[in-house]
Motif scaffolding. Structure first.
Motif, PDB file in Angstrom:
ATOM      1  N   PHE A  87       0.843  -1.190   0.000  1.00 15.29           N
ATOM      2  CA  PHE A  87       0.000   0.000   0.000  1.00 15.29           C
ATOM      3  C   PHE A  87       0.878   1.241   0.000  1.00 15.29           C
ATOM      4  O   PHE A  87       1.865   1.319   0.744  1.00 15.29           O
ATOM      5  CB  PHE A  87      -0.903   0.033   1.242  1.00 15.29           C
ATOM      6  N   GLY A  88       0.529   2.195  -0.830  1.00 14.76           N
ATOM      7  CA  GLY A  88       1.267   3.448  -0.888  1.00 14.76           C
ATOM      8  C   GLY A  88       0.745   4.294  -2.026  1.00 14.76           C
ATOM      9  O   GLY A  88      -0.374   4.091  -2.514  1.00 14.76           O
ATOM     10  N   LEU A  89       1.542   5.232  -2.456  1.00 13.91           N
ATOM     11  CA  LEU A  89       1.165   6.095  -3.574  1.00 13.91           C
ATOM     12  C   LEU A  89       1.759   5.618  -4.895  1.00 13.91           C
ATOM     13  O   LEU A  89       1.457   6.184  -5.938  1.00 13.91           O
ATOM     14  CB  LEU A  89       1.618   7.535  -3.304  1.00 13.91           C
ATOM     15  N   GLY A  90       2.607   4.608  -4.828  1.00 14.09           N
ATOM     16  CA  GLY A  90       3.240   4.134  -6.056  1.00 14.09           C
ATOM     17  C   GLY A  90       4.261   5.102  -6.608  1.00 14.09           C
ATOM     18  O   GLY A  90       4.535   5.090  -7.804  1.00 14.09           O
ATOM     19  N   ILE A  91       4.802   5.951  -5.759  1.00 17.82           N
ATOM     20  CA  ILE A  91       5.771   6.971  -6.172  1.00 17.82           C
ATOM     21  C   ILE A  91       7.064   6.736  -5.404  1.00 17.82           C
ATOM     22  O   ILE A  91       7.042   6.479  -4.195  1.00 17.82           O
ATOM     23  CB  ILE A  91       5.232   8.386  -5.885  1.00 17.82           C
ATOM     24  N   PRO A  92       8.209   6.783  -6.062  1.00 12.13           N
ATOM     25  CA  PRO A  92       9.486   6.545  -5.377  1.00 12.13           C
ATOM     26  C   PRO A  92       9.722   7.534  -4.245  1.00 12.13           C
ATOM     27  O   PRO A  92       9.222   8.658  -4.253  1.00 12.13           O
ATOM     28  CB  PRO A  92      10.531   6.720  -6.498  1.00 12.13           C
ATOM     29  N   ASN A  93      10.492   7.095  -3.272  1.00 14.42           N
ATOM     30  CA  ASN A  93      10.958   7.909  -2.147  1.00 14.42           C
ATOM     31  C   ASN A  93       9.859   8.290  -1.167  1.00 14.42           C
ATOM     32  O   ASN A  93      10.083   9.126  -0.302  1.00 14.42           O
ATOM     33  CB  ASN A  93      11.666   9.176  -2.640  1.00 14.42           C
ATOM     34  N   LEU A  94       8.688   7.688  -1.299  1.00 13.86           N
ATOM     35  CA  LEU A  94       7.628   7.891  -0.324  1.00 13.86           C
ATOM     36  C   LEU A  94       7.376   6.589   0.416  1.00 13.86           C
ATOM     37  O   LEU A  94       7.514   5.504  -0.148  1.00 13.86           O
ATOM     38  CB  LEU A  94       6.344   8.373  -0.997  1.00 13.86           C
ATOM     39  N   ALA A  95       7.001   6.693   1.693  1.00 11.19           N
ATOM     40  CA  ALA A  95       6.848   5.502   2.529  1.00 11.19           C
ATOM     41  C   ALA A  95       5.638   4.686   2.094  1.00 11.19           C
ATOM     42  O   ALA A  95       4.634   5.224   1.618  1.00 11.19           O
ATOM     43  CB  ALA A  95       6.714   5.912   3.998  1.00 11.19           C
ATOM     44  N   GLN A  96       5.745   3.384   2.259  1.00  7.77           N
ATOM     45  CA  GLN A  96       4.646   2.475   1.990  1.00  7.77           C
ATOM     46  C   GLN A  96       4.711   1.320   2.970  1.00  7.77           C
ATOM     47  O   GLN A  96       5.686   1.155   3.699  1.00  7.77           O
ATOM     48  CB  GLN A  96       4.691   1.961   0.546  1.00  7.77           C
ATOM     49  N   SER A  97       3.651   0.530   3.010  1.00 11.71           N
ATOM     50  CA  SER A  97       3.599  -0.617   3.912  1.00 11.71           C
ATOM     51  C   SER A  97       3.178  -1.846   3.126  1.00 11.71           C
ATOM     52  O   SER A  97       2.582  -1.735   2.052  1.00 11.71           O
ATOM     53  CB  SER A  97       2.622  -0.364   5.061  1.00 11.71           C
ATOM     54  N   GLY A  98       3.476  -3.002   3.683  1.00 11.12           N
ATOM     55  CA  GLY A  98       3.125  -4.223   2.976  1.00 11.12           C
ATOM     56  C   GLY A  98       3.277  -5.454   3.848  1.00 11.12           C
ATOM     57  O   GLY A  98       3.850  -5.421   4.942  1.00 11.12           O
ATOM     58  N   THR A  99       2.756  -6.557   3.337  1.00  9.09           N
ATOM     59  CA  THR A  99       2.846  -7.865   3.986  1.00  9.09           C
ATOM     60  C   THR A  99       3.188  -8.903   2.934  1.00  9.09           C
ATOM     61  O   THR A  99       2.671  -8.845   1.799  1.00  9.09           O
ATOM     62  CB  THR A  99       1.516  -8.225   4.669  1.00  9.09           C
ATOM     63  N   ARG A 100       4.046  -9.843   3.318  1.00  9.80           N
ATOM     64  CA  ARG A 100       4.401 -10.932   2.394  1.00  9.80           C
ATOM     65  C   ARG A 100       4.295 -12.252   3.146  1.00  9.80           C
ATOM     66  O   ARG A 100       4.817 -12.398   4.257  1.00  9.80           O
ATOM     67  CB  ARG A 100       5.807 -10.740   1.854  1.00  9.80           C
ATOM     68  N   MET A 101       3.634 -13.201   2.521  1.00  5.45           N
ATOM     69  CA  MET A 101       3.505 -14.557   3.070  1.00  5.45           C
ATOM     70  C   MET A 101       4.104 -15.538   2.073  1.00  5.45           C
ATOM     71  O   MET A 101       3.781 -15.476   0.871  1.00  5.45           O
ATOM     72  CB  MET A 101       2.039 -14.908   3.332  1.00  5.45           C
ATOM     73  N   SER A 102       4.953 -16.400   2.536  1.00  3.30           N
ATOM     74  CA  SER A 102       5.571 -17.400   1.659  1.00  3.30           C
ATOM     75  C   SER A 102       5.560 -18.749   2.354  1.00  3.30           C
ATOM     76  O   SER A 102       5.626 -18.831   3.584  1.00  3.30           O
ATOM     77  CB  SER A 102       7.004 -16.996   1.308  1.00  3.30           C
ATOM     78  N   CYS A 103       5.485 -19.808   1.580  1.00  5.17           N
ATOM     79  CA  CYS A 103       5.433 -21.155   2.140  1.00  5.17           C
ATOM     80  C   CYS A 103       5.578 -22.179   1.027  1.00  5.17           C
ATOM     81  O   CYS A 103       5.652 -21.835  -0.162  1.00  5.17           O
ATOM     82  CB  CYS A 103       4.127 -21.382   2.890  1.00  5.17           C
ATOM     83  N   LYS A 104       5.620 -23.425   1.430  1.00  2.00           N
ATOM     84  CA  LYS A 104       5.527 -24.542   0.499  1.00  2.00           C
ATOM     85  C   LYS A 104       4.206 -25.246   0.726  1.00  2.00           C
ATOM     86  O   LYS A 104       3.745 -25.365   1.870  1.00  2.00           O
ATOM     87  CB  LYS A 104       6.696 -25.502   0.697  1.00  2.00           C
ATOM     88  N   ILE A 105       3.613 -25.686  -0.363  1.00  2.00           N
ATOM     89  CA  ILE A 105       2.299 -26.320  -0.305  1.00  2.00           C
ATOM     90  C   ILE A 105       2.403 -27.725  -0.884  1.00  2.00           C
ATOM     91  O   ILE A 105       2.952 -27.910  -1.988  1.00  2.00           O
ATOM     92  CB  ILE A 105       1.250 -25.515  -1.096  1.00  2.00           C
ATOM     93  N   LYS A 106       1.894 -28.686  -0.173  1.00  2.00           N
ATOM     94  CA  LYS A 106       1.792 -30.051  -0.682  1.00  2.00           C
ATOM     95  C   LYS A 106       0.327 -30.427  -0.817  1.00  2.00           C
ATOM     96  O   LYS A 106      -0.456 -30.211   0.109  1.00  2.00           O
ATOM     97  CB  LYS A 106       2.497 -31.033   0.255  1.00  2.00           C
ATOM     98  N   ILE A 107      -0.002 -30.988  -1.988  1.00  2.00           N
ATOM     99  CA  ILE A 107      -1.378 -31.413  -2.264  1.00  2.00           C
ATOM    100  C   ILE A 107      -1.345 -32.883  -2.634  1.00  2.00           C
ATOM    101  O   ILE A 107      -0.608 -33.294  -3.547  1.00  2.00           O
ATOM    102  CB  ILE A 107      -2.007 -30.588  -3.404  1.00  2.00           C
ATOM    103  N   ARG A 108      -2.117 -33.681  -1.932  1.00  2.00           N
ATOM    104  CA  ARG A 108      -2.210 -35.115  -2.225  1.00  2.00           C
ATOM    105  C   ARG A 108      -3.665 -35.536  -2.268  1.00  2.00           C
ATOM    106  O   ARG A 108      -4.540 -34.863  -1.703  1.00  2.00           O
ATOM    107  CB  ARG A 108      -1.444 -35.938  -1.194  1.00  2.00           C
TER     108      ARG A 108
END
Length: 1252
Positions: A33-54
């Protein structure tokens, strides 16, 4: 080759998973989230994992998550990195490691199951992962559209497919139209009474979303296998029009196939329960408040501590730092069960301060618990009527308008305690009607059962002939606005009902958006035998329904044949006001009204303001998607010269909705009857004699009937009536008796005086969540996106007072007229108002997004002593020096932040200003920074930085006080971000009263008014001689500077002549005023003003203001002379002995036989102070531009120096010519529309038709 491709297509069409295989994927989901403009503050979240499907069966599969990591970002891209939230990762991973089952058939995910303890938020995250497997493949079409269920709901999807000739992989692009959903995963809460405005949405949107997914599908023996899936969701949001700059949300998902292996063995799954399909499921949104994050364990104890803290912190003043604490308290109360709320009530019921805070805060528990709590209180009767009224009013206003709660709320209509107080009963009935309205806003068609109790009440009151019950039932039906109530309301309407009831027309108002209402109101308007007021109200309601061009044309035709000038005037002024409307909802109506006005103007365009009128002023800005409108209606009848009803409405337009603000109305039919169709001695010029004539008639109020109110007032908020009151004859009688000079210890005023003599201490606070508007929408990550607005207010007042009388009262109020009355008081009044706008992800586990936060506090303490002697006409006021008191007038501070919070470490929440703080400096900084390139385009941008800090003070070293204005602005903006960048950055504005160094030490400030004539001895001859001499000097200097001395000599001689006429008269000393800074026995510093009045031969006044102090001779002398209906003059001199500076003002009414009425006015000056001259010069520079905007013409010509003159000439019955002459140029305009009173307009010919 063709055969191979065909085989591939057949394989791809069978999209699925092999139940005997185990698939391992890498998953990464990110949202920023932000203004999409360089040098301005923004925030975010990232989730990563491995998924197994059987596989478990041919259509049932199990998903398991491993190596989960949750990271948060808060800062500037390129300077900061994602940081792992270890504790939050552990908490989420503990649930994700458990198996999730789902059905998967032909690329569609369904029936997700998990163990019961898995929270809905975790299941939604899994939905985001499974969304990468949801698509529909058609081998017969390369481009196709269909409706399918996904995480955003049942929405329209567009597909495009392409096969890679080398790998035979199919690339499928899916675009989901999240604005075209039959069942959208979105919720809107709050402001149900704000009317939707579709036309406004055509001018711009505040939210624009796009969702796109790209899949790579590989053909296998078992069918098509998804080897990679990339999702991208982008959203632009602005509180205004997104075209003028916006906040940006970008969410991405990346699913990549790592391996496919045979399933070794089946693992035990344990018991599971169904969690629904792939469509996002919203968690309890009422609890997850977006602007705070706190641990909700042990909420009862935490809520109790917060209530005590808030009550104590705001006991003597408003603590501006406690605003967030009120939001936290709302959140805690919403998770406490009913039994816990009852425990808190018993704990606080005995403490007045804590009790009040608890009742004010519990109204935000907006479900069945608050209704059950109020039910218990009403049954036990342990609330006062005032407490019950306030609590129920706000509780019903904030209650969730779901069917079960509406049904539950009916019980208050039958409880005896509800009828124990007339105003409480009104609040119960009107509030229930408003609840039905909100219920119908969300449930269409709205069941009649919801409004049935009000219909029964109306019918029962009609059969019993109970006038009071009729009024309240009809008002409540008007609040409800249910279409099913129209037939019941018609039974009360004159001109429609077979046996109409004599009720005020205002109460018979039905649903405003029904076509049937148009038919009824048109019928009433066209019935010329009905009362004038009723026809005008019918006209108002008709146009509230936005009639078509055809209906407006019919009204126009009938108006041409109308004989009632009040109906004509009201309708014409209404049409004319709407013809100029610029708000989107009136776009088509204003066109129709414009045509009608052009037809009616030749005959009715000159009706004066003595007839009924409707006025509307509005504006709307497409860049902001914001506008306002104000309407004022004044209804009269042919038999009365005073209005029978006056109404005022306000509306606020914002991002596609119309919020009806405050509406006030006064219905004075009883008072108008008393005044009648004529008042003896009333001339209509609003003079003192007119006032006396009206007062003489009002003395006969006792002749009014006892069963009819003299005046009725009502108020509406958001279109819902919440208050009305009748002023009846017995009320006035009781009031007159209580304040009568002969009243004694039995009167209510005597009780108040006795309380003041003993000493009074009173304290009151009111926290109020004015606005809570929330919008929720699913994202491709399975996280809820929220756009919310919160507006919280805490108001308070503390009063301590004690009065004494000398001599003491002996039993009658009349003694107050001859006693010395003294009142000592101290206290405080103030408020703090906080406004938040949140845009971001909001769950019970974490938050990230952009947050606008604004605070407006007001703080005014006081301490003073008042002494009054009515017989001696003396008033004194003493208050301490400003060194001891600091005043804070409305101050505003705001900023926009990038925020991240998580429940595991709430104390480590981060709020980074989106616009970075500049180098601390008092100077203004304006510069263009380095160029940058937007990440999503090739557009080159240049940073514009503007930082300014000002501190301006106006100081008085006599009283030791200064009035200061502080301001600071920090902006970094781009031209394509207009108008959003106005609000991006730190803003601070403050108005303060501050202590400054005084000439002498100041103990107190003394203000005194003495209207006793004996207090101001003066030599009449000396006074007039001084003023005459000063006036002759003024005139002489004006003559020397005039370019046309001969023509001006006559007018300049008049002040001298008037003074000579007053030579032998005796001026009456009316009053004098002292405003001193005092310090013990030292000589006071300050100002003394004396006002004199000479009634004959010409009405003249003299005011002499003198500065008091050592070696000071500054004075201001003002002499005015008024000849009624002829001329008025004023001479002003100030400086040392009134001789340094001077100016004069004259005005005359020139009206000669055969000439047009004319008013002349002029300002002349000799010498004026330099700073005043600079202000006047600066103001004069704006005159040409203002004149142009007001359609004035300008011509350059040399006029009299040091003079400004103006003339107004009535050229016709409805227009005037205006000419204003400045020393260097003249501005003028002819035929300015200005309807004149009949006494003036009858001088003109050709207007007999409109002067009836």
């Amino acid at each position: 080759m063709k055969g191979l491709i065909l085989c591939c297509l057949v394989a791809l069409a069978k999209l699925g998973l092999n139940p005997n295989k185990t698939y391992e994927y890498k998953y990464v989901g990110t949202v920023n989230f932000g203004l999409g403009i360089p040098n301005l503050a923004q925030s975010g979240t990232r989730m990563s994992c491995k998924i197994k499907i059987r596989g478990v069966s041919e259509q049932t599969f199990v998903l398991q998550v491993s190596d989960f990591s949750s990271e948060e970002f808060n800062g500037v891209e390129g300077k900061n990195e994602f940081e792992v939230s270890a504790k939050l990762t552990e908490r989420i991973a503990s649930q994700l490691v458990k198996p999730f089952m789902f059905d998967y058939v032909a690329g569609h995910v369904d029936n997700i199951r998990s163990s019961a303890e898995i929270s809905d938020t975790i299941v939604n995250i899994v939905r985001g992962m499974l969304g990468s497997f949801q698509l529909t493949v058609k081998i017969t079409q390369r481009i196709y559209e269909l409706e399918e269920a996904g995480i955003h709901g049942k929405c329209q999807s567009s597909y495009a497919t392409e096969i890679n000739a080398e790998t035979n992989d199919m690339t499928i692009t899916q675009v989901v139209d999240v604005n075209n959903c039959r069942e959208k995963a979105a919720i809107y809460k709050g402001l149900a009474t704000a009317v939707l405005d579709p036309v406004s949405r055509q001018r711009g949107e505040s939210v624009v979303s796009t969702v796109r997914s790209v899949y790579t599908v590989k053909p296998t023996v078992e069918g098509g296998l998804i080897t990679m899936a990339h999702g991208l969701e982008q959203q632009n949001f602005s509180p205004f029009n997104v075209k003028g700059g916006n906040f940006k949300m970008e969410a991405t998902t990346e699913m990549v196939l790592l391996s496919v292996n045979d399933t070794a063995r089946a693992l035990p799954l344990g018991s599971t329960e169904s969690k629904g399909n792939l469509v996002f499921k919203f968690v309890d949104a009422e609890v997850n408040v977006p602007i705070v994050m706190q641990n909700l364990d042990n909420p009862i104890a935490k809520a109790a501590e917060l209530i005590k803290h808030l009550a104590e912190a705001n006991r003597y003043q408003i603590d501006t730092t406690t605003s967030e604490d009120t939001i936290k308290l709302y959140q805690l109360l919403r998770v406490i069960p009913y039994e816990g709320l009852d425990v808190l009530w018993k704990q606080f019921a005995g403490n007045e301060e804590n009790r009040r805070w608890f009742l004010d805060m519990i109204v935000e528990v907006n479900d069945a618990r608050i209704l059950k709590f109020l039910e218990t209180r009403f049954q036990t009767g342990d609330l006062s009527a005032n407490e019950a009224l306030q609590t129920l009013l706000l509780a019903f206003d904030h209650l969730q308008a779901v069917p079960d709660l509406v049904e539950m709320a009916k019980m208050f209509l039958t409880m005896p305690f509800s009828k124990s107080n007339v105003y409480l009963w009104q609040t119960v009935v009107l509030s229930y009607g408003s609840l039905v309205y909100k219920h119908c806003a969300y449930y269409t068609p709205c069941p009649v059962a919801a409004v049935q109790p009000l219909l029964d009440m109306a019918r029962e009151s009609l059969s019993n002939g109970n006038h009071t019950d009729m009024v309240i039932a009809l008002k409540a039906l008007g609040n409800a606005g249910h279409p099913g109530s129209i037939k019941t309301i018609m039974r009360f309407l004159p001109g429609v009902a077979a046996t109409p009831v004599d009720l005020p027309p205002r109460v018979c108002q039905g649903p405003p958006d029904s076509n049937y209402i148009q038919h009824i109101t048109m019928s009433l308007f066209l019935q010329k035998k009905l009362a004038t007021e009723l026809r005008m109200l019918a006209f108002m309601i008709l146009f509230d329904t936005k009639p078509s061009m055809a209906l407006v044309s019919i009204v126009t035709v009938h108006l041409q044949e109308e004989k009632d000038l009040h109906v004509i005037s009201f309708a014409y002024s209404y049409l004319k006001s709407f013809s100029r409307s610029s708000t989107p909802n009136n776009h088509f109506l204003s066109t129709a009204c414009n045509v009608a006005v052009k037809i009616l103007a030749p005959r009715f365009g000159r009706l004066s303001y003595h007839y009924s009128k409707a006025m509307r002023m509005d504006w709307f800005n497409d860049d902001f998607l914001i506008g306002t409108a104000t309407e004022v209606f004044m209804l009269k009848s042919a038999t009365n010269i005073f209005p029978t009803e006056i109404m005022m409405k306000g509306k606020f337009y914002f991002i596609g909705r119309i919020l009806q603000l405050l509406e006030l109305g006064i219905h004075a039919e009883g008072l108008v009857e008393l005044l009648g169709n004529g008042i003896p001695g009333f001339k209509g010029d609003l003079s003192f004699s007119d006032f006396q004539a009206v007062l003489n008639v009002l003395k006969n109020w006792e002749v009014l009937p006892n069963d009819k109110p003299i005046m009725t007032a009502y108020s509406r908020v958001s279109g819902q009536e919440w208050f009305y009151a009748d002023l009846k004859k017995e009320t006035i009688d009781a009031l007159i008796k209580s304040v009568s000079l002969s009243a004694g210890k039995g009167s209510s005023l005597w009780v108040v005086i006795e309380s003041l003599q003993r000493g009074v201490s009173w304290h009151w606070t009111k926290p109020y969540l004015i606005v809570e508007v929330r919008y929720f929408q699913a994202t491709i990550l399975g996280l809820p996106l929220e756009i919310s607005k919160y507006y919280e207010s805490i108001s308070g007042i503390t009063v301590n007072a004690k009065a004494t009388t000398n001599p003491p009262l002996n039993g009658q109020l009349g003694q107050l007229l001859t006693s010395d009355i003294s009142l000592e008081t101290d206290g405080f009044i103030g408020f703090t108002k906080d406004f938040w706008v949140y845009y971001g992800i909001n769950t019970e586990l974490f938050q990230c997004g952009s947050e606008f936060k604004a605070k407006t506090p007001l703080s005014i303490p006081w301490k003073f002593t008042v002494k009054i002697n009515i017989a001696e006409k003396k008033f004194e006021l003493d208050f301490p020096s400003f060194q001891k008191f600091l005043f804070s007038f409305p101050t505003n501070s705001s900023n926009v932040y990038a925020v991240t919070r998580n429940i595991e470490e709430p104390e480590l929440a981060k709020m980074t200003p989106i616009i970075p703080n500049p180098i601390d400096s008092n100077a203004e900084v304006v510069h263009s920074g380095p160029t940058a390139v937007k990440p999503d385009s090739d557009q080159t941008l240049t940073t514009n930085t503007w930082n300014q800090r000002d501190n301006m003070c106006a100081e008085s070293n006599i009283y030791g006080v200064g009035l200061c204005v502080e301001s600071e602005f920090r902006r970094e903006y781009y031209h394509d971000e207009y108008p959003l960048y106005y609000f991006l950055g730190y803003t601070h504005m403050a108005f303060k009263v501050v202590p400054v160094q005084s000439i002498k030490p100041v103990d107190k400030i003394h203000f005194e008014v003495n209207a006793s004539p004996s207090g101001h001895p003066v030599s009449t001859r000396q006074l007039l001689e001084t003023l005459r001499r000063l006036s002759m000097e003024d005139n002489q200097q004006v003559r020397l500077s005039s370019d046309s001395a001969s023509s001006e000599r006559g007018s300049h001689q008049r002040p001298d002549d008037n003074l000579m006429e007053d030579w032998n008269s005796t001026p009456e000393a009316v009053f004098n005023v002292n405003f001193f800074a005092m310090n013990g026995n030292q000589k006071p510093e300050g100002y003394d003003a004396v006002f004199y009045y000479t009634p004959k031969p010409s009405k003249s006044t003299q005011l002499i203001v003198s500065q008091v102090g050592e070696n000071i001779n500054w004075k201001m002398c003002i002499n005015t002379t008024v000849k009624p209906h002829v001329e008025a003059m004023a001479n002003i001199r100030w400086g040392a002995e009134c001789q340094t500076y001077g100016m004069s003002i004259t005005s005359e009414n020139a009206r000669f036989p055969g000439a047009k009425p004319k008013i002349n006015a002029k300002i002349q000056w000799t010498t004026i102070p330099k700073n005043l001259a600079e202000v006047c010069t600066r103001f004069e520079s704006y005159i040409p531009g203002i004149a142009l905007l007001l359609d004035f013409y300008q011509k350059h010509e040399k006029n009299v120096k040091q003079e400004i003159s103006a003339s107004l000439v009535a050229t016709s019955a409805d227009s005037i010519d205006v000419t204003i002459k400045f020393p260097e140029y003249t501005v003028y305009r002819q035929a300015i529309p200005f309807p004149l009173p009949p006494a003036t307009s009858t001088s003109f010919n050709g207007t007999s038709e409109t002067q009836q």
